[in-house]
Write an enzyme that holds these catalytic residues in place. Structure first.
Site, PDB file in Angstrom:
ATOM      1  CB  SER A 182      -0.942   0.002   1.195  1.00 29.34           C
ATOM      2  OG  SER A 182      -0.217  -0.166   2.392  1.00 29.34           O
ATOM      3  CG  HIS A 210      -4.100  -1.659  -1.401  1.00 30.00           C
ATOM      4  ND1 HIS A 210      -4.738  -0.440  -1.397  1.00 30.00           N
ATOM      5  CD2 HIS A 210      -3.699  -1.879  -0.119  1.00 30.00           C
ATOM      6  CE1 HIS A 210      -4.715   0.067  -0.172  1.00 30.00           C
ATOM      7  NE2 HIS A 210      -4.085  -0.790   0.621  1.00 30.00           N
ATOM      8  CE  LYS A 241      -7.747  -1.200   1.760  1.00 27.33           C
ATOM      9  NZ  LYS A 241      -8.257  -0.259   2.729  1.00 27.33           N
TER      10      LYS A 241
HETATM   11  C1  LIG Z   1      -2.782  -3.980   3.026  1.00 25.53           C
HETATM   12  C2  LIG Z   1      -3.948  -3.633   3.881  1.00 25.53           C
HETATM   13  N1  LIG Z   1      -4.505  -4.582   4.651  1.00 25.53           N
HETATM   14  C3  LIG Z   1      -5.550  -4.318   5.438  1.00 25.53           C
HETATM   15  C4  LIG Z   1      -6.120  -3.067   5.486  1.00 25.53           C
HETATM   16  C5  LIG Z   1      -7.245  -2.805   6.396  1.00 25.53           C
HETATM   17  O1  LIG Z   1      -8.456  -2.951   5.722  1.00 25.53           O
HETATM   18  P1  LIG Z   1      -9.744  -2.186   6.231  1.00 25.53           P
HETATM   19  O2  LIG Z   1      -9.628  -0.769   5.800  1.00 25.53           O
HETATM   20  O3  LIG Z   1     -10.886  -2.929   5.608  1.00 25.53           O
HETATM   21  O4  LIG Z   1      -9.763  -2.302   7.718  1.00 25.53           O
HETATM   22  C6  LIG Z   1      -5.579  -2.051   4.669  1.00 25.53           C
HETATM   23  C7  LIG Z   1      -6.119  -0.695   4.604  1.00 25.53           C
HETATM   24  O5  LIG Z   1      -6.597   0.033   5.157  1.00 25.53           O
HETATM   25  C8  LIG Z   1      -4.478  -2.337   3.859  1.00 25.53           C
HETATM   26  O6  LIG Z   1      -3.905  -1.379   3.130  1.00 25.53           O
END
Ligand SMILES: Cc1ncc(COP(=O)(O)O)c(C=O)c1O
Length: 393
Positions: A182, A210, A241
Site C-alpha cells: 500500500s 489493494h 477499496k
Molecule cells: C494492506 C492492507 N490490509 C488491510 C487493510 C485494512 O483494511 P480495512 O480498511 O478494511 O480495515 C488495509 C487498509 O486500510 C491495507 O492497506
C-alpha cells in the site's frame, strides 16, 4: 497522577507537531469521487481507494437501499443471531469466486488480519513477514506472541536466509505478505514465495486489500492472476477499496474457517455486518466480476501517470499498480509539497513515518478508473512544476 498523563500527552503531541508528523482529521466531501471538496475547494482526488469507482455505482446504492428493509443493524454477533441467509449465500459465493472451499466475512480488513494471525499462531510458532506489510498484520502477529521475523521488503533471498536458521522440524512456520504494497505500490514476488513454500512447507497467507477488484480475471486479486490460488492457505480480501463498499473476508479450507468461527476473537466478539452492507457487497461482487473494462482502464491510466512521473525524474519506487508514490524523503518537505499541490487543486496526502521508514516520506497518488484523462494531465503538469520549484527533480 492525571497531571502526569496530561503532561506526557502534551509532550508527545508537541514532538509529533515539531517533526511534521501530526495527523489531523479534515472534513472532506465527495471523497470517493475523482473531484472532492475540502476547505471549500474542489480538488483532484488522488487519495481514495475507490479504485474502480464503484462506491458511487447506482446499482450498489440501490441494493443498499433495498437492504435497509431488513433493518439498520444485525444487532448481534455472528455466533448468536447475527448470521443471515444473505450472509451465508454471500460467503458461498465468495468461496466459489475464489474456487476454494470456504469463506468467512469480517467487519473489516484490520479485524480480519489481527484475528486470523492471532488465532492460528501462538508463542510456539514463527512468522516471517515482509517489512512493509500493513500495520494490521504487524498487530496480529504481536497479539499472537509468535516469534516475529521481518524480512527485507520483497527480498526473497533474505527470507530464505531467515528460513534456513529455523529448525523446521520443531517449529511451525507461517509466511505473510501483502500482494500489492500500500505504500510502495509494488507487488509481492508470489511465484518465488510459492517455490520457497514447496521447499520449507510453511503456511502462506496473503493480504489482497489493494489487489482485490483490480487484478485477476474477475478481480479476485494478484494471486489468481498469477495462477497461484491453490498454493495460498489464507487469502484476505477487503471490500472497501476496489469493491467500493465495506468489510472483508477470509478464504481458506473449510476446517480452517471452522477453526476461525470457534477461535477468532475479532470475529466472535463483535456485531456482524449490517444488512445494507451485505446487500452492497453482493451487488458490488457482480460488478467487479464483470468489471474487466474498468480494470483495463485503470491499468492504462496508471501506466500513463507513472511513466510521466518517471520521465520527469521522480523516483516512483517499484510501483507496478494503481498506487504510485513519489519519493520526497524529508517529512517537512513532503508536507510542504502536499500543501503546494492542494493550493493548486490537487490532493495527494503526505505519507510519513511511522507508516513508512524514516527519510522515505512520500506523496502517494492513487489512480481511479473514474479519473478523466484531463485530471491526470493537469495533475502531472502541476507535480512537475512543484517538483522543479522545490528541487525534487
Ligand atoms: C494492506 C492492507 N490490509 C488491510 C487493510 C485494512 O483494511 P480495512 O480498511 O478494511 O480495515 C488495509 C487498509 O486500510 C491495507 O492497506
Amino acid at each position: 497522577m492525571l497531571d502526569d498523563w496530561n503532561k506526557w500527552i502534551t509532550r508527545q503531541l508537541f514532538t509529533l507537531k515539531s517533526n511534521g508528523l501530526q495527523r489531523n482529521l479534515i472534513q472532506t466531501s465527495q471523497a470517493t469521487q475523482p473531484i472532492l471538496v475540502r476547505h471549500q475547494a474542489k480538488l483532484i482526488n488522488f487519495s481514495s481507494n475507490n479504485y474502480l469507482g464503484l462506491a458511487n455505482h447506482p446499482k450498489i446504492i440501490q441494493a443498499m437501499k433495498d437492504g435497509m428493509n431488513e433493518g439498520a443493524s444485525q444487532a448481534s454477533s455472528r455466533s448468536l443471531v447475527g448470521t443471515s441467509k444473505a450472509m451465508k449465500q454471500l460467503e458461498t459465493e465468495l468461496a466459489k469466486y475464489h474456487n476454494h472451499e470456504a469463506a468467512l466475512l469480517f467487519s473489516n480488513g484490520y479485524m480480519a488480519n489481527v484475528g486470523v494471525l492471532s488465532s492460528f499462531l501462538s508463542h510456539h510458532d514463527v512468522v516471517l513477514s515482509d517489512r512493509l506489510n500493513h500495520a494490521s498484520i504487524v498487530d496480529g502477529i504481536r497479539l499472537s506472541q509468535a516469534q516475529h521475523i521481518r524480512y527485507r521488503h520483497n527480498d526473497i533471498d533474505h527470507l530464505q536466509e531467515q528460513l534456513q536458521k529455523i529448525d523446521c522440524g520443531k517449529k511451525r512456520i507461517w509466511v505473510v505478505t501483502d500482494t500489492v504494497f500500500s505504500m510502495d505500490g509494488d507487488i509481492a514476488k508470489l511465484q518465488e514465495l510459492v517455490l520457497l513454500k514447496q521447499r520449507y512447507g510453511f503456511a502462506l497467507m496473503v493480504d489482497e486489500a489493494h489487489g482485490g477488484g483490480v487484478f485477476g480475471s474477475q478481480g479476485q486479486g494478484v494471486v489468481e492472476q498469477e495462477g497461484l490460488s491453490p498454493h495460498v492457505d489464507i487469502h484476505i480480501g477487503t471490500l472497501s477499496k476496489g469493491f467500493g463498499v465495506y468489510g472483508a473476508y477470509v478464504i481458506a479450507q473449510s476446517n480452517w474457517i471452522d477453526f476461525l468461527i470457534n477461535r477468532c476473537r475479532s470475529f466472535i466478539y463483535t456485531t456482524s455486518l449490517p444488512p445494507v452492507v451485505i446487500s452492497g457487497i453482493k451487488a458490488s461482487l457482480q460488478l467487479v466480476k464483470q468489471g474487466d473494462h474498468l480494470r483495463k482502464d485503470l491499468r492504462k491510466k496508471s501506466v500513463y501517470f507513472r511513466n510521466h512521473l518517471r520521465d520527469f525524474g521522480f523516483h516512483t519506487f517499484d510501483s507496478k499498480s494503481q498506487i504510485i508514490p513519489i519519493l520526497i524523503g524529508d517529512e517537512t518537505k513532503t508536507v510542504l509539497f502536499s500543501h503546494k499541490l492542494e493550493q493548486r487543486g490537487i490532493l495527494s496526502l503526505p505519507i510519513r513515518p511511522p507508516s513508512v521508514p524514516v527519510n522515505t516520506s512520500r506523496l502517494r497518488f492513487s489512480i481511479l478508473a473514474s479519473h478523466q484523462w484531463n485530471h491526470l494531465d493537469q495533475a502531472l503538469e502541476t507535480i512537475q512544476q512543484i517538483g522543479k520549484e522545490m528541487g525534487v527533480i
